[in-house]
Design a protein around this motif. Sequence first.
Motif, PDB file in Angstrom:
ATOM      1  N   LEU A 188       0.822  -1.210   0.000  1.00 28.03           N
ATOM      2  CA  LEU A 188       0.000   0.000   0.000  1.00 28.03           C
ATOM      3  C   LEU A 188       0.858   1.264   0.000  1.00 28.03           C
ATOM      4  O   LEU A 188       0.328   2.363   0.166  1.00 28.03           O
ATOM      5  N   TRP A 189       2.155   1.114  -0.202  1.00 31.36           N
ATOM      6  CA  TRP A 189       3.050   2.266  -0.086  1.00 31.36           C
ATOM      7  C   TRP A 189       3.457   2.866  -1.436  1.00 31.36           C
ATOM      8  O   TRP A 189       4.276   3.778  -1.486  1.00 31.36           O
ATOM      9  N   LYS A 190       2.895   2.388  -2.521  1.00 32.95           N
ATOM     10  CA  LYS A 190       3.237   2.929  -3.831  1.00 32.95           C
ATOM     11  C   LYS A 190       2.552   4.287  -4.039  1.00 32.95           C
ATOM     12  O   LYS A 190       1.753   4.732  -3.223  1.00 32.95           O
ATOM     13  N   ASP A 191       2.847   4.918  -5.164  1.00 29.69           N
ATOM     14  CA  ASP A 191       2.327   6.263  -5.427  1.00 29.69           C
ATOM     15  C   ASP A 191       0.821   6.306  -5.614  1.00 29.69           C
ATOM     16  O   ASP A 191       0.191   7.341  -5.395  1.00 29.69           O
ATOM     17  N   SER A 192       0.228   5.211  -6.056  1.00 31.27           N
ATOM     18  CA  SER A 192      -1.218   5.151  -6.244  1.00 31.27           C
ATOM     19  C   SER A 192      -1.684   3.721  -5.995  1.00 31.27           C
ATOM     20  O   SER A 192      -0.880   2.785  -6.024  1.00 31.27           O
ATOM     21  N   LEU A 193      -2.992   3.552  -5.786  1.00 29.68           N
ATOM     22  CA  LEU A 193      -3.506   2.201  -5.577  1.00 29.68           C
ATOM     23  C   LEU A 193      -3.316   1.357  -6.832  1.00 29.68           C
ATOM     24  O   LEU A 193      -3.070   0.147  -6.737  1.00 29.68           O
ATOM     25  N   LYS A 194      -3.412   1.976  -7.999  1.00 21.88           N
ATOM     26  CA  LYS A 194      -3.171   1.248  -9.242  1.00 21.88           C
ATOM     27  C   LYS A 194      -1.776   0.664  -9.254  1.00 21.88           C
ATOM     28  O   LYS A 194      -1.572  -0.499  -9.635  1.00 21.88           O
ATOM     29  N   ASP A 195      -0.797   1.454  -8.832  1.00 19.98           N
ATOM     30  CA  ASP A 195       0.582   0.956  -8.753  1.00 19.98           C
ATOM     31  C   ASP A 195       0.693  -0.153  -7.719  1.00 19.98           C
ATOM     32  O   ASP A 195       1.409  -1.142  -7.922  1.00 19.98           O
ATOM     33  N   CYS A 196      -0.009  -0.009  -6.612  1.00 14.25           N
ATOM     34  CA  CYS A 196       0.051  -1.013  -5.537  1.00 14.25           C
ATOM     35  C   CYS A 196      -0.457  -2.369  -6.009  1.00 14.25           C
ATOM     36  O   CYS A 196       0.141  -3.412  -5.717  1.00 14.25           O
TER      37      CYS A 196
END
Length: 243
Positions: free
Chosen positions: A66-74
Amino acid sequence: MEERRSKLTSGTPKKSLPLTDWKKAFPMLSRYSSNMLLMKQGPIVIGLYFQKVYDDYRPIFISYPLWKDSLKDCMQFYIFHHEFRNNKNLQLNVPILNHQSKLLKYQSNFTEAVKCVQSQSSNLLQENVYVKDIFNYLDYLREHDLLIKLQRFDGKRELLVYSMMIALYTNNEDLLQWVCNKTKKQIQTWDKEYFKQCYGYDLETWEAELYQLIDQREEIMERIRINSMDKRIAKLKESHLII
């Protein structure tokens, strides 16, 4: 940090698959999609992914950051994707018929499948989860997950980042120091030359980037908070991490 993990691209089951039965068996899990039951657990989401296999399906233990730039990236790349084994130490495949028939033998087969998942998920699908159980499971994956063992360093790196994020999320100095010491010992066993051949930069460079996450804690926690507010994550139940 560079991402090279594989996407889930095939084997998606139809909506008719019996996720409701699995939700009853694991009440902390919520429906995220037609093929996943997930829960929020600190800096990650974790749960079960269901892969269609002809007239069967295969429950798979899965986790996303959950630490990526966006939920899509996560949700684009998983941290781990580990198959369960049945009582004969084979891949755990569950016949869809188990959920469609009222015969006792089919109901019993599903009960056995649930027991396999419960025993092999290391108490990580509970309302209260001990941090030590998380780290023990990560150690298990390093030793027994063939994908992590056979690929370059992708899976191993993801697990180290995961460990660091758990420590940062709990904001416990002793735990953070323990994770840093253990991380250093693990990295010392890696082949530096092969690492550079794989990624084009020194292992020391990546290790330094890993420790820089400590100074970026506030920014990381804010990204986790924002991603957790997304309606797809906000609807999930959340477990409590216990040190």
